[in-house]
Each structure stands twice: as C-alpha cells, then as structure tokens.
Motif scaffolding. Structure first.
Motif, PDB file in Angstrom:
ATOM      1  N   PRO A  46       0.815  -1.225   0.000  1.00  0.00           N
ATOM      2  CA  PRO A  46       0.000   0.000   0.000  1.00  0.00           C
ATOM      3  C   PRO A  46       0.846   1.271   0.000  1.00  0.00           C
ATOM      4  N   ASP A  47       0.435   2.245  -0.829  1.00  0.00           N
ATOM      5  CA  ASP A  47       1.116   3.525  -0.899  1.00  0.00           C
ATOM      6  C   ASP A  47       0.345   4.560  -0.082  1.00  0.00           C
ATOM      7  N   GLU A  48       0.736   5.850  -0.223  1.00  0.00           N
ATOM      8  CA  GLU A  48       0.131   6.902   0.575  1.00  0.00           C
ATOM      9  C   GLU A  48      -1.378   6.974   0.379  1.00  0.00           C
ATOM     10  N   ASP A  49      -1.813   6.940  -0.878  1.00  0.00           N
ATOM     11  CA  ASP A  49      -3.237   7.075  -1.148  1.00  0.00           C
ATOM     12  C   ASP A  49      -4.025   5.888  -0.623  1.00  0.00           C
ATOM     13  N   CYS A  50      -3.470   4.702  -0.759  1.00  0.00           N
ATOM     14  CA  CYS A  50      -4.161   3.502  -0.284  1.00  0.00           C
ATOM     15  C   CYS A  50      -4.359   3.555   1.233  1.00  0.00           C
ATOM     16  N   VAL A  51      -3.281   3.781   1.966  1.00  0.00           N
ATOM     17  CA  VAL A  51      -3.362   3.830   3.433  1.00  0.00           C
ATOM     18  C   VAL A  51      -4.276   4.963   3.871  1.00  0.00           C
ATOM     19  N   SER A  52      -4.121   6.127   3.251  1.00  0.00           N
ATOM     20  CA  SER A  52      -4.902   7.301   3.652  1.00  0.00           C
ATOM     21  C   SER A  52      -6.391   7.106   3.385  1.00  0.00           C
ATOM     22  N   SER A  53      -6.732   6.543   2.234  1.00  0.00           N
ATOM     23  CA  SER A  53      -8.148   6.331   1.930  1.00  0.00           C
ATOM     24  C   SER A  53      -8.760   5.293   2.859  1.00  0.00           C
ATOM     25  N   MET A  54      -7.985   4.274   3.231  1.00  0.00           N
ATOM     26  CA  MET A  54      -8.470   3.290   4.193  1.00  0.00           C
ATOM     27  C   MET A  54      -8.725   3.935   5.551  1.00  0.00           C
ATOM     28  N   VAL A  55      -7.759   4.722   6.020  1.00  0.00           N
ATOM     29  CA  VAL A  55      -7.894   5.383   7.324  1.00  0.00           C
ATOM     30  C   VAL A  55      -9.036   6.402   7.287  1.00  0.00           C
ATOM     31  N   ASN A  67     -18.096  -0.483  14.453  1.00  0.00           N
ATOM     32  CA  ASN A  67     -16.826  -1.204  14.579  1.00  0.00           C
ATOM     33  C   ASN A  67     -16.165  -1.315  13.211  1.00  0.00           C
ATOM     34  N   VAL A  68     -14.883  -1.022  13.152  1.00  0.00           N
ATOM     35  CA  VAL A  68     -14.182  -1.077  11.872  1.00  0.00           C
ATOM     36  C   VAL A  68     -12.761  -1.594  12.083  1.00  0.00           C
ATOM     37  N   ALA A  69     -12.347  -2.501  11.190  1.00  0.00           N
ATOM     38  CA  ALA A  69     -11.008  -3.083  11.243  1.00  0.00           C
ATOM     39  C   ALA A  69     -10.311  -2.867   9.911  1.00  0.00           C
ATOM     40  N   LEU A  70      -9.023  -2.545   9.968  1.00  0.00           N
ATOM     41  CA  LEU A  70      -8.202  -2.369   8.775  1.00  0.00           C
ATOM     42  C   LEU A  70      -7.147  -3.466   8.742  1.00  0.00           C
ATOM     43  N   PHE A  71      -6.896  -4.024   7.573  1.00  0.00           N
ATOM     44  CA  PHE A  71      -5.835  -5.020   7.448  1.00  0.00           C
ATOM     45  C   PHE A  71      -4.661  -4.428   6.684  1.00  0.00           C
ATOM     46  N   ASN A  79       6.709   6.690   7.427  1.00  0.00           N
ATOM     47  CA  ASN A  79       5.987   7.928   7.165  1.00  0.00           C
ATOM     48  C   ASN A  79       4.489   7.813   7.416  1.00  0.00           C
ATOM     49  N   PHE A  80       3.984   6.585   7.570  1.00  0.00           N
ATOM     50  CA  PHE A  80       2.562   6.390   7.811  1.00  0.00           C
ATOM     51  C   PHE A  80       2.230   6.320   9.305  1.00  0.00           C
ATOM     52  N   GLN A  81       3.229   6.482  10.164  1.00  0.00           N
ATOM     53  CA  GLN A  81       2.995   6.229  11.581  1.00  0.00           C
ATOM     54  C   GLN A  81       1.994   7.193  12.195  1.00  0.00           C
ATOM     55  N   TYR A  82       1.932   8.438  11.695  1.00  0.00           N
ATOM     56  CA  TYR A  82       0.944   9.355  12.266  1.00  0.00           C
ATOM     57  C   TYR A  82      -0.471   8.906  11.913  1.00  0.00           C
ATOM     58  N   ILE A  86      -3.419   7.753  14.588  1.00  0.00           N
ATOM     59  CA  ILE A  86      -4.792   8.237  14.485  1.00  0.00           C
ATOM     60  C   ILE A  86      -5.772   7.080  14.648  1.00  0.00           C
ATOM     61  N   CYS A  87      -5.456   5.939  14.000  1.00  0.00           N
ATOM     62  CA  CYS A  87      -6.317   4.753  14.128  1.00  0.00           C
ATOM     63  C   CYS A  87      -6.396   4.285  15.575  1.00  0.00           C
ATOM     64  N   GLU A  88      -5.257   4.223  16.230  1.00  0.00           N
ATOM     65  CA  GLU A  88      -5.224   3.753  17.619  1.00  0.00           C
ATOM     66  C   GLU A  88      -6.019   4.688  18.516  1.00  0.00           C
ATOM     67  N   PHE A  89      -5.893   6.001  18.290  1.00  0.00           N
ATOM     68  CA  PHE A  89      -6.597   6.987  19.098  1.00  0.00           C
ATOM     69  C   PHE A  89      -8.108   6.891  18.907  1.00  0.00           C
ATOM     70  N   ASN A  90      -8.540   6.465  17.710  1.00  0.00           N
ATOM     71  CA  ASN A  90      -9.966   6.391  17.412  1.00  0.00           C
ATOM     72  C   ASN A  90     -10.528   4.979  17.537  1.00  0.00           C
ATOM     73  N   SER A  91      -9.805   4.108  18.210  1.00  0.00           N
ATOM     74  CA  SER A  91     -10.260   2.733  18.473  1.00  0.00           C
ATOM     75  C   SER A  91     -10.591   1.973  17.198  1.00  0.00           C
ATOM     76  N   ILE A  92      -9.797   2.178  16.181  1.00  0.00           N
ATOM     77  CA  ILE A  92      -9.908   1.421  14.941  1.00  0.00           C
ATOM     78  C   ILE A  92      -8.987   0.213  15.045  1.00  0.00           C
ATOM     79  N   THR A  93      -9.530  -0.968  14.843  1.00  0.00           N
ATOM     80  CA  THR A  93      -8.746  -2.197  14.979  1.00  0.00           C
ATOM     81  C   THR A  93      -7.777  -2.342  13.814  1.00  0.00           C
ATOM     82  N   LEU A  94      -6.516  -2.568  14.136  1.00  0.00           N
ATOM     83  CA  LEU A  94      -5.486  -2.765  13.112  1.00  0.00           C
ATOM     84  C   LEU A  94      -5.108  -4.237  13.072  1.00  0.00           C
TER      85      LEU A  94
END
Length: 399
Positions: A46-55, A67-71, A79-82, A86-94
């Motif tokens: 996944p590139d920037e757009d893929c990760v960003s659109s998922m988040v 409830n939402v989970a991302l794989f 560079n995607f750590q922020y 954000i996912c962790e802060f919003n209780s999004i399952t990774l």
C-alpha cells in the motif's frame, strides 16, 4: 467476441452523470449508518493514497460509532505512523499477519467489506482468514477507487462502486465526507457536531498529496482546477482544526513528511541512483539479482518498494518523459522481477497502462501516470536485455 465483450464490461469506467455518483455516495453512507461491523482492505504494498483512503474511510465510519477493522501488511512505511496513531486513538482495529488470529476472534461477523484504491481483485492485500469474507457472494462489498480502464476490473457490489475519475481514492473519501456534511438528519442523530475533524482531513490530504505530488501529476485542466479548489478548502479546515504548533498543520507539512527518507532508504536510494542510465525517452535503473546482498545493504522489502517509487519519480522528472525501475524481489519475498514505470508530470502523451497490452503482461496495474508490473524470474534470462526490449518497444510506440 463473447469473452472480449465480458472483459470490456468488467473494465472500470468513469461515472459521468453527477446524480449517479451522488446516488452511489448516498447508498454508501446509508450502509455506514445501517451496518455495524466493517472490514477495510487496500492493495498489495500500500502507498500513501491507499493507506490514507483506508484510514479516512474508517474515520467516517467511526463517526457513527460502528466497529471497523483495517488489514495492513506486517510492516508499514515509517511515514505512515501518524496515520496509524490516528487509528489507535480512534479505536480502529489494526489487523496484521502477526496478530490477526488473536484479534479476529473478538471482532464478530463482518457486515460489509470496503476495498480502497485497488485496481482489480488480484491486487487486494488480504489474509487466509479474510479470504472467505471476500469470496462470500452474499457479502456487501463497497469499492472506492480512481483506477479506470487499462487492467482494471470491478470488485464491489453493483450499486456500491464509487469508481470514477479523481485525483486519488482519498479525494473520493473526501467527497463522501462532503456529502455527509449535508445530511443534517444523520449528523443530529449521531451527535456529529463537526464532520470535518482534523484527523479525517489530515488523512484525506495525505492521500491527495501522496498520489499527485502536490498536483504535479494531474493531466487535465479540469482535474487540476478541481484539485486546487478541493485541496485548498481542506487545507483551510486543517489549519483551523490544528491546535499544537508541533502538529502537521498544512499541505506543505504533509508533503515534507511523505518525502522524508529514513537512513536505510537513503542508502537504498543512493545505491539505485548510482545505476541510473538514460535513453531518448527514459531514465531507468536496473538492479540485478543479488546486487543488494553483494553491497551488504541492510534492507527489507518495504524499504525497496518505497525507494523504488521515489527513484522512479525522480528519474521521470530528470528524463522529461518516462522512467523505469527494475529489481529482483529479495529471497523469501517472491520469485518475481518487479518493474515500475512513471511518467513525468509535464509529459501527457503516453498512458503507461498501455505497456500491459503491448507486452502481454497479466500481472500489473496502476493509473495512466504510474504503473507497476511483475514477471516470473524464470522467464527473464537477462534483465538488462529484458528492460532494453521494453524501453525500445515503448519508444517505438511513442515515435
């Protein structure tokens, strides 16, 4: 003829009628409201757009307290750590390959799957525990993507395919958000005071900037104009919603973050660029089998993938037309040769997806300005000769 007609029917096409796109967005928002458990997937590497659109999609869903989970793959670019925070802060399952068996048991049954920024089914980043969900014909699948024609094919359920011309998949997520902001009933029912939350805007802008390099790779005047209007609006929202001076607070901040190379990436980047060569239309790099190991460069596959993109971008601009980067996957990753082609932002005359048809390549995809494809190592006797034939064929085609 029947086979050709079926293939043409499955190719992704632009949604030309505004009312039809709005109708698709409305149906997607209704699913966000009506369903409870969501799985969000993207494409391989996944590139920037893929990760960003998922988040970004996940953050919209969380506004409805669902409830939402991302794989994601085992390791994502630093560079995607922020976005991960954000996912962790919003209780999004990774979900990751190393934790999915432990986490998936507590998620329950998924009601819908959302696939972001993925050109065709074979490119979905999935897992053996998630594959049955994808194969389930009764499962509602929502598709958010901007890849059209070429080697594309639909993934989502009919009526739930937000697949149309856009700067990025993240822009389409932004369009869902804009439509949501007009739905006062839902906003009131779910106590959504401000649909344009800072983290959501940050995710949308990250994807737009990452896929267009601040708008450089946009082809038409209409698309560039829409990009300026859209990104400026969200840039203003981001500035208003940012409190701490240390946070990313502008498009320029995000662009800088996206281009930041880690120490290992810088070594890999310099290693690749030292091998650059040029033809009439190409800047290109070939990394032969075993070259990384011989140079004793401490690399993993994610670093090579991200660096090859940066090298392809740089060489495209330096050549003025096109770039090509070719390398062998590391042992244990795959038995493939990876190739990436990029078009200079000022050169619009050649759609790089044509390469798939020209050379009868089945394993590949992308958009008109950038594309990746791969071939079995066993079919490539001489990588330099293989690349030379591709470059000569393309140069002949473009005259």
């Amino acid at each position: 003829p029947g086979r050709v007609n079926q293939l043409m029917k499955s190719l992704k096409k632009n949604i030309f009628l505004p009312w039809r796109k709005i109708g698709t967005i409305d149906k997607i928002i209704d699913v966000f409201v009506g369903k409870e458990n969501f799985l969000v997937l993207g494409h391989l590497n996944p590139d920037e757009d893929c990760v960003s659109s998922m988040v970004g999609t996940a953050l919209i869903i969380k506004k409805f307290n669902k409830n939402v989970a991302l794989f994601f793959p085992s390791k994502l670019h630093d560079n995607f750590q922020y976005l991960i925070k954000i996912c962790e802060f919003n209780s999004i399952t990774l979900l990751r390959p190393d934790n999915i068996r432990k986490k998936i048991a507590g998620l329950g049954t998924f009601d819908a799957v959302i696939i972001c920024d993925t050109a065709k089914p074979s490119m979905i980043q999935s897992h053996e525990l998630l594959d049955p969900v994808l194969r389930d014909s009764s499962m509602l699948k929502i598709e958010i993507d901007h890849h059209l024609g070429g080697d594309s094919s639909y993934i989502g359920s009919e009526g739930f395919r937000l697949v149309t011309d856009a700067t990025s998949a993240s822009e389409l997520v932004g369009q869902i958000l804009l439509r949501l902001s007009k739905k006062e009933k839902f906003l009131k029912e779910y106590h959504i005071g401000n649909p344009f939350s800072r983290n959501l805007i940050l995710a949308v802008l990250t994807g737009i900037i990452g896929d267009t390099d601040m708008g450089k790779y946009l082809k038409t005047r209409k698309t560039r104009r829409y990009y300026r209007i859209f990104s400026s609006m969200y840039d203003g929202i981001l500035n208003r919603e940012t409190i701490k001076a240390t946070n990313l607070s502008s498009m320029e901040d995000i662009s800088h973050e996206l281009k930041r190379l880690t120490a290992a990436e810088e070594i890999c980047y310099n290693f690749m660029m030292a091998r650059k060569k040029f033809t009439k239309s190409f800047g290109y790099v070939v990394v032969r089998q075993g070259d990384f190991q011989k140079a004793r460069i401490p690399l993993d596959n994610d670093i090579i993938v991200s660096t090859s993109r940066a090298v392809a971008d740089a060489l495209a601009e330096e050549s003025g037309k096109l770039s090509l980067v070719a390398y062998y996957d590391l042992p244990g990753v795959s038995e493939l040769v990876q190739l990436r082609v990029r078009r200079c932002h000022s050169y619009k005359e050649f759609d790089v997806r044509r390469i798939l048809e020209m050379f009868s390549i089945e394993n590949g995809g992308g958009h008109e300005g950038a594309m990746g494809f791969r071939v079995d190592q066993g079919t490539v006797e001489d990588i330099d000769e293989f690349v030379r034939r591709i470059i000569e064929g393309i140069e002949k085609a473009i005259g």
